[in-house]
Design an enzyme around this catalytic site. Structure first.
Site, short mmCIF file in Angstrom:
data_model
loop_
_atom_site.label_atom_id
_atom_site.label_comp_id
_atom_site.label_asym_id
_atom_site.label_seq_id
_atom_site.Cartn_x
_atom_site.Cartn_y
_atom_site.Cartn_z
N ASP A 65 40.70 39.81 37.78
CA ASP A 65 40.48 38.40 38.10
C ASP A 65 41.08 37.97 39.44
OD1 ASP A 65 43.08 38.68 37.27
OD2 ASP A 65 42.99 37.26 35.62
N HIS A 66 42.01 38.76 39.97
CA HIS A 66 42.71 38.34 41.20
C HIS A 66 42.01 38.85 42.47
CE1 HIS A 66 45.99 37.29 38.50
NE2 HIS A 66 46.75 36.91 39.50
N ASP A 120 51.78 39.08 34.10
CA ASP A 120 51.48 37.90 34.89
C ASP A 120 52.32 36.77 34.34
OD1 ASP A 120 49.07 36.85 36.87
OD2 ASP A 120 49.93 35.30 35.56
N ARG A 380 50.79 26.25 41.23
CA ARG A 380 51.80 26.59 42.24
C ARG A 380 51.37 26.07 43.60
NH1 ARG A 380 53.12 32.48 39.75
NH2 ARG A 380 54.62 31.61 38.28
N SER A 539 56.00 34.19 40.45
CA SER A 539 55.16 35.21 39.84
C SER A 539 55.96 36.38 39.28
CB SER A 539 54.17 35.74 40.88
OG SER A 539 54.73 36.85 41.54
N ARG A 541 55.19 39.47 39.90
CA ARG A 541 54.84 40.68 40.67
C ARG A 541 56.05 41.59 40.87
NH1 ARG A 541 53.09 36.79 45.64
NH2 ARG A 541 52.01 35.92 43.86
C1 MIC Z 1 50.52 34.22 40.63
O1 MIC Z 1 50.05 33.22 40.09
O2 MIC Z 1 51.41 34.16 41.50
C2 MIC Z 1 50.03 35.58 40.21
C3 MIC Z 1 49.30 36.16 41.35
O3 MIC Z 1 49.12 35.45 39.14
C4 MIC Z 1 51.23 36.41 39.78
C5 MIC Z 1 50.95 37.82 39.53
C6 MIC Z 1 50.79 38.63 40.77
O4 MIC Z 1 51.52 38.41 41.74
O5 MIC Z 1 49.96 39.53 40.74
C7 MIC Z 1 51.98 35.88 38.56
O6 MIC Z 1 51.93 34.71 38.29
O7 MIC Z 1 52.69 36.65 37.90
FE1 SF4 Z 2 45.45 33.63 38.77
FE2 SF4 Z 2 48.12 33.37 38.90
FE3 SF4 Z 2 46.51 31.48 39.87
FE4 SF4 Z 2 46.65 31.84 37.28
S1 SF4 Z 2 48.29 31.17 38.62
S2 SF4 Z 2 44.78 31.55 38.46
S3 SF4 Z 2 46.88 34.05 37.11
S4 SF4 Z 2 46.71 33.57 40.63
#
Ligand code: MIC
Ligand code: SF4
Length: 645
Positions: A65-66, A120, A380, A539, A541
């Site tokens: 999805d990313h 995630d 975010r 996140s 990550r």
């Molecule tokens: C995000 O919302 O920052 C992400 C991208 O979904 C991350 C995961 C990632 O960095 O791959 C998260 O929320 O954990």
């Molecule tokens: Fe995707 Fe993270 Fe954004 Fe949710 S917050 S839509 S999991 S990048």
């Protein structure tokens, strides 16, 4: 100590070992796991490295999805690896276009009362359906897939009592923004939020999921709603009535802390740049011109949200000064809107239809123009996350987003002058699981050249000769440490991705963090990162640990380090320390030497760690650090990370 809560009931039903004392580790059996592609490639490479032939969970799902832009071969290479490794290991696979992991998991797989960990940080979305759903690093998810329990600090349980019901145009998003204004994004490590009270019944599962999703921004372990008639309705409408079980707190349940929110008093709010807890009422922003509105992300892209948007926009036009886009949360949402004509209402009003997925939420397209305001229904708004330096991103409800889209400026949706489109939960969702790929043992795993190996660390040295490579301030997020956006496609290639660690702090013409850290490493010293309060927010990550580790970082010292990031540091053999005296943070500077003697024997549960700071002028100072490491954590750190254990 809390008693009779939903959280405790789920913990007891999954208890494996450990303490029931707040803050002490407790190990839980994990029923389900989820991964997404940006963290998933590493998680499955780690699973392969552990030589696990088949996953041992009740259910594991791998979502894409990313990374879906497919600019260059990297994204598709990842997808092929993920699809084939999933098939071979007994994991279901959801291909690109099928939906955002959290939305889709809620619709098709979540079960009340079960435990779920996901690579995630927004995995707590599942709390909307009564799951104990927790975000974790990829390695922890790989371990759960291998059948290992997952450890959390036994939680302080914050009971959030909801009373009454929301007024028209005031939304679930405004409820979580209200809570963020109370609890903020820091200081909540180790807590779990549990919702209760007579206001709960008025919220549908998608509304509850908006609240638990953005609970991630509080920094809590997770957030949980009870499972009741609304849950039953949702599951039945998803053709999964058999998955329903009732789950509620005892009538005399007690919480460790109680916060009361009167839903009738909740007003439209926005999280202003550049933190999800910088909350203001829309009335205070009234009239500010806006250049972009986007509705989507795992927080606000359910059928309910987009049906409300479509109904409000029907027959109208978005304001000429802005662009307006939607990214539906799942194929189910998109297909339902397409079939019932609501998609046409959005298109007719001027909506741009983006692919079903994370998209702009993680800087994949739709970066706003310089010096313009972007209004998003996401969770975010960390500086630069949109892909534009100096961005001004505001987080709002879909209701407020529609009001802004129609007027071109911040407008309280209650002042739009037409009736609020109440959306009843569908009696039946459109069920079409034809894109979910089932496991097939023996599938050959495809690994193209852009997919590297997870790097390994060395055991922790006894005499650690460190040098401070960077000193940063409060609330450093993992987006600061490891930027996503255009770099996201390098998630499965650590040597390439490591080049942009702390990129946002690189001054033009000066060496980057990566160059400085590599120089320290090549001089035979250990890299040290100094942070202040709430280091590693945001996140999950694990790249925010892996890439610094690859560059030779061995210690992260801060006033406080957030839960998932701290666990990731441990998993990759980096020592997370906390200054016992905040004044020592002020005393330390970049390029200072920080040495530790007999470090291996100093590391013991609850015992402080002593280091010596040496300034450029030769003066020295003894520094005491605390840590929250358990015996197991210490064992992992000494070994140089989980992959060496
Ligand atoms: C995000 O919302 O920052 C992400 C991208 O979904 C991350 C995961 C990632 O960095 O791959 C998260 O929320 O954990
Ligand atoms: Fe995707 Fe993270 Fe954004 Fe949710 S917050 S839509 S999991 S990048």
């Amino acid at each position: 100590m809390a008693k009779g809560t939903v959280v405790q009931k789920i913990i007891e039903a999954h208890y494996v070992s450990g303490s029931r004392e707040i803050g002490k580790p407790v190990a839980l059996r994990i029923d389900q796991t989820l991964t997404q592609d940006a963290t998933g490639t590493m998680a499955y490479l780690e699973l392969e490295a552990m030589k696990v032939p088949q996953v041992k969970t009740q259910l594991s799902v791998s979502y894409v999805d990313h990374n879906m832009m497919q600019n260059g071969p990297e994204n598709r290479n990842d997808h092929l690896y993920l699809q084939t490794v999933a098939a071979s290991k007994g994991v279901k696979f959801s291909p690109p276009g099928n939906g955002i992991c959290h939305q889709l998991h809620l619709e098709r797989f979540g079960i009340p009362g079960r435990t779920l960990i996901g690579s995630d940080s927004h995995t707590p979305t599942g709390g909307g359906i009564g799951m104990m759903a927790i975000g974790a690093g990829g390695l922890d998810v790989a371990l759960a897939m291998a059948g290992k329990p997952f450890r959390i600090p036994y939680p302080k349980i914050i009971g959030v009592k909801l009373t009454n019901k929301l007024s028209p145009w005031c939304a679930a998003k405004d409820v979580i923004l209200t809570l963020l204004s109370i609890l903020t994004t820091k200081g909540n490590v180790g807590s779990i939020v549990e919702y209760y009270g007579d206001g709960v019944a008025s919220l549908s599962v998608p509304q509850r999921a908006t609240i638990t999703n953005m609970g991630a921004e509080l920094g809590v372990t997770t957030s949980v709603f009870p499972s009741d008639e609304a849950t039953k309705h949702f599951l039945t409408a998803q053709g999964r009535g058999a998955d329903y079980t009732e789950l509620s707190a005892d009538a005399d349940a007690e919480y460790d802390q109680v916060i009361e929110i009167d839903l009738a008093k909740v007003v439209p709010l926005a999280a202003c740049p550049s933190s999800p807890d910088n909350i203001k009422p829309i009335s205070e922003l009234k009239g500010m011109k806006v250049g972009q509105v986007i509705i989507g992300s795992c927080t606000n892209s359910s059928y309910r949200d987009l049906a409300m948007v479509a109904t409000a926009l029907k027959g109208k036009s978005v304001a000429p000064g802005l662009t307006f886009a939607i990214a539906p949360g799942s194929r189910q949402v998109l297909e339902m809107l397409a079939r019932n004509g609501m998609l046409a209402d959005i298109i007719g009003a001027g909506g741009r239809i983006l692919e079903t997925g994370c998209g702009p939420c993680i800087g994949q397209g739709q970066s706003p123009a310089n010096d313009t305001i972007s209004v998003r229904t996401f969770n975010r708004n960390f500086a630069g996350r949109t892909g534009t330096k100096g961005d001004q991103a505001y987080l709002v409800s879909p209701e407020t987003a529609v009001a802004v889209a129609l007027t071109g400026e911040f407008t309280d949706p209650r002042e739009l002058g037409f009736t609020y489109p109440e959306i009843a939960e569908p009696e039946e969702f459109l069920i079409n699981d034809n894109m979910i790929r089932q496991p097939e043992a023996g599938t050959e795993i495809i690994r193209k050249p852009t997919i590297g190996e997870p790097p390994m660390n060395q055991p922790l040295p006894d005499a650690l000769n460190g040098e401070v490579v960077i000193k940063v301030g409060d609330k450093i997020t993992t987006d600061h440490i490891m930027p996503a956006g255009v770099h996201l496609k390098h998630r499965s290639n650590i040597p390439v991705y490591a080049k942009v660690v702390f990129e946002c702090f690189t001054e033009p013409g000066k060496p980057s963090f990566a160059e400085r850290a590599a120089a320290v490493r090549d001089a035979g010293k250990a890299g040290v990162i100094i942070g202040r309060d709430s280091y590693g927010q945001g996140s999950s990550r694990e790249h925010a640990a892996i890439c610094p580790m690859y560059l030779g970082v061995k210690v992260v010292a801060a006033l406080a380090i957030e839960r998932i990031h701290s666990a990731n540091l441990v998993n990759f053999g980096i020592l997370p320390l906390m200054f016992a005296d905040a004044a020592d943070y002020d005393a330390i500077d970049e390029k200072d030497a920080l040495t530790f003697d007999a470090l291996r024997s100093q590391l013991a549960v609850g015992a402080p760690v002593k280091g010596t700071l040496r300034k450029a002028d030769g003066t020295t100072r003894e520094i005491l650090f605390n840590h929250r490491l358990s015996e197991e954590d210490i064992r992992i750190i000494l070994a140089g990370g989980m992959l060496n254990c």
